[in-house]
Design an enzyme around this catalytic site. Structure first.
Site, PDB file in Angstrom:
ATOM      1  N   ARG A 251     -15.616   5.949  -4.119  1.00 16.35           N
ATOM      2  CA  ARG A 251     -15.565   6.319  -5.527  1.00 16.35           C
ATOM      3  C   ARG A 251     -15.283   5.059  -6.334  1.00 16.35           C
ATOM      4  O   ARG A 251     -14.545   4.171  -5.878  1.00 16.35           O
ATOM      5  CB  ARG A 251     -14.479   7.349  -5.790  1.00 16.35           C
ATOM      6  CG  ARG A 251     -14.637   8.646  -5.035  1.00 16.35           C
ATOM      7  CD  ARG A 251     -15.846   9.441  -5.471  1.00 16.35           C
ATOM      8  NE  ARG A 251     -15.673  10.027  -6.794  1.00 16.35           N
ATOM      9  CZ  ARG A 251     -16.627  10.689  -7.450  1.00 16.35           C
ATOM     10  NH1 ARG A 251     -17.841  10.806  -6.916  1.00 16.35           N
ATOM     11  NH2 ARG A 251     -16.386  11.211  -8.633  1.00 16.35           N
ATOM     12  N   ARG A 281      -7.891  10.858 -16.812  1.00 12.62           N
ATOM     13  CA  ARG A 281      -6.616  10.526 -17.424  1.00 12.62           C
ATOM     14  C   ARG A 281      -6.807   9.458 -18.496  1.00 12.62           C
ATOM     15  O   ARG A 281      -7.851   8.815 -18.572  1.00 12.62           O
ATOM     16  CB  ARG A 281      -5.613  10.033 -16.373  1.00 12.62           C
ATOM     17  CG  ARG A 281      -6.020   8.763 -15.634  1.00 12.62           C
ATOM     18  CD  ARG A 281      -5.000   8.409 -14.574  1.00 12.62           C
ATOM     19  NE  ARG A 281      -5.328   7.152 -13.883  1.00 12.62           N
ATOM     20  CZ  ARG A 281      -4.557   6.562 -12.973  1.00 12.62           C
ATOM     21  NH1 ARG A 281      -3.405   7.124 -12.625  1.00 12.62           N
ATOM     22  NH2 ARG A 281      -4.926   5.428 -12.400  1.00 12.62           N
ATOM     23  N   TYR A 350      -7.427   3.919   2.307  1.00 14.01           N
ATOM     24  CA  TYR A 350      -6.656   3.871   1.079  1.00 14.01           C
ATOM     25  C   TYR A 350      -5.296   3.264   1.398  1.00 14.01           C
ATOM     26  O   TYR A 350      -4.567   3.765   2.262  1.00 14.01           O
ATOM     27  CB  TYR A 350      -6.474   5.265   0.475  1.00 14.01           C
ATOM     28  CG  TYR A 350      -5.642   5.221  -0.787  1.00 14.01           C
ATOM     29  CD1 TYR A 350      -6.227   4.923  -2.016  1.00 14.01           C
ATOM     30  CD2 TYR A 350      -4.262   5.429  -0.734  1.00 14.01           C
ATOM     31  CE1 TYR A 350      -5.463   4.841  -3.159  1.00 14.01           C
ATOM     32  CE2 TYR A 350      -3.491   5.349  -1.883  1.00 14.01           C
ATOM     33  CZ  TYR A 350      -4.103   5.062  -3.087  1.00 14.01           C
ATOM     34  OH  TYR A 350      -3.336   4.967  -4.225  1.00 14.01           O
ATOM     35  N   ASP A 352      -1.651   1.617  -0.332  1.00 12.42           N
ATOM     36  CA  ASP A 352      -0.791   1.209  -1.440  1.00 12.42           C
ATOM     37  C   ASP A 352      -0.499  -0.285  -1.311  1.00 12.42           C
ATOM     38  O   ASP A 352      -0.649  -0.884  -0.240  1.00 12.42           O
ATOM     39  CB  ASP A 352       0.515   2.006  -1.422  1.00 12.42           C
ATOM     40  CG  ASP A 352       0.328   3.433  -1.912  1.00 12.42           C
ATOM     41  OD1 ASP A 352      -0.556   3.651  -2.764  1.00 12.42           O
ATOM     42  OD2 ASP A 352       1.053   4.331  -1.438  1.00 12.42           O
TER      43      ASP A 352
END
Length: 385
Positions: A251, A281, A350, A352
């Site tokens: 994405r 958002r 993914y 962090d």
């Protein structure tokens, strides 16, 4: 062939910078390559010329960790200021607090529950017939029931991932807590903060070592690998291997930037849960630096879509099709020598920021240990599959 001791790091973001510095400290000559015109990758921050607001150019990055060594590491290159991520969401014409907490529950249902009452109520409205949730929707219906799911998770998730929540694995929702108190701190980690002068300044300090040279606007070609003793590749795994099995699914994000004279929304992050609102958002960047004062404001409306060949990849999709492709890429990559794939893009995971730094430190230390042992460095320190 290059002489021993010459290292290439492809990508001047967190992975490349940390690995590069750790090896430069041990006497290696490190060259960092980045195809963009700046360091720091998607963490890149810069001052807006008109408002002086520190803008997170590729969307907000909020540092949070329980890893004391990583926290001490980043504070060695930048002063981290206190910051708590308190997210709001607009749904059905009202504003609520996220993650779903006691305030959210009471407001949404028009109740004044105590924690034990709320817990019992949620269990009552949850779909307890779902004993083994397989999809995102299953997980949400089992945890919070239809009302909260449709108000806060369904539309947002559909926009974020571009597909029905029934097509996403349940594991995605396991990262979203439900709290039965009034704690609206989005993260529960011990250490949370923002770098006082931005992430680009921090990564600049990490890269500031006489043993490191940085090449911006420079694409590193796989054929250059033989010029170096070892390559650490933090670019896309499939790109290195020539997209041999087709592009892996990502994405990407589009940002609609606008300015405002004053305070636009009173908070850093406002989600929009309704599916008929096209963006996910709005972020207001001056609120990510609450220790600063700015009259003007810089905001981003954030839109999610499938990543095309010329787009910046953000989130690996990792659905069944992508995992099958990924297995093929990992098998092909494991045939390589003198290269290690690292980071979010190199391992198609993914990550962090704190995990990215932890893995980079561990990777650099393993490389140094393997050199002492005169043993081969693995292609993947963290397996993508």
């Amino acid at each position: 062939m290059a002489g021993r001791g010459r290292i290439a790091v492809v990508g001047a973001g967190l992975s490349g910078a940390v690995i590069g510095r750790e090896l430069a400290l041990q006497g290696y000559k490190v060259e960092a390559f980045d195809s963009r015109d700046h360091i720091a990758g998607n963490c890149h921050t810069e001052r807006d010329r008109d408002t002086d607001v520190m803008v997170h150019v590729y969307g907000p990055h909020i540092f949070h960790t329980d890893d004391t060594e990583v926290w001490d590491y980043v504070n060695g290159f930048q002063t981290f200021m206190p910051y708590k991520n308190r997210v709001k969401t607009t749904s059905g014409g009202a504003v609520y607090s996220l993650p779903v907490n006691l305030h959210t529950i009471n407001q949404f249902f028009g109740k004044t529950f105590r924690p034990d009452e709320a817990r019992a109520f949620i269990e009552e409205i949850a779909d307890t017939s779902i004993t083994d949730p397989q999809t995102f929707e299953d997980q949400a219906m089992r945890f919070v029931g239809k009302g909260l799911y449709e108000a806060f998770f369904k539309g947002y998730t559909q926009k974020q991932w571009g597909c029905s929540p029934t097509e996403l694995p349940a594991s995605i929702l396991k990262r979203l807590p439900v709290r039965f108190n009034y704690d609206d701190n989005y993260f529960a980690h011990k250490y949370q903060g923002m770098p006082e002068n931005g992430y680009t300044d921090m990564i600049g300090h990490i890269l500031d070592h006489p043993g490191i040279s940085v090449h911006l606007n420079t694409t590193f070609a796989p054929a250059q690998k033989d010029d170096f003793d070892h390559v650490f590749w933090s670019g896309p795994l499939d790109a290195y291997l020539g997209h041999a099995f087709g592009p892996l699914g990502y994405r990407t994000l589009d940002f609609e930037r606008f300015t405002f004279d004053g305070d636009y929304q009173g908070t850093a992050v406002m989600n929009y849960g309704d599916v008929d609102v096209p963006f996910t958002r709005i972020t207001e960047h001056k609120h990510f630096s609450p220790w600063e004062e700015h009259k003007g404001s810089v905001c981003y409306r954030e839109f999610s879509r499938l990543c095309g060949p010329d787009d910046i990849p953000y989130y690996p999709i990792r659905l069944v099709k992508d995992k099958d492709q990924l297995t093929q890429y990992v098998e092909r990559a494991n045939q390589e020598t003198d290269i290690t794939f690292v980071g979010r893009l190199g391992t198609y995971r993914y990550l962090d920021m704190d995990v990215t730094i932890r893995e980079a430190l561990d990777t650099a230390r393993l490389f140094l240990a393997k050199k002492v042992e005169n043993a081969a460095m693995p292609v993947f320190v963290q397996s993508p599959v």
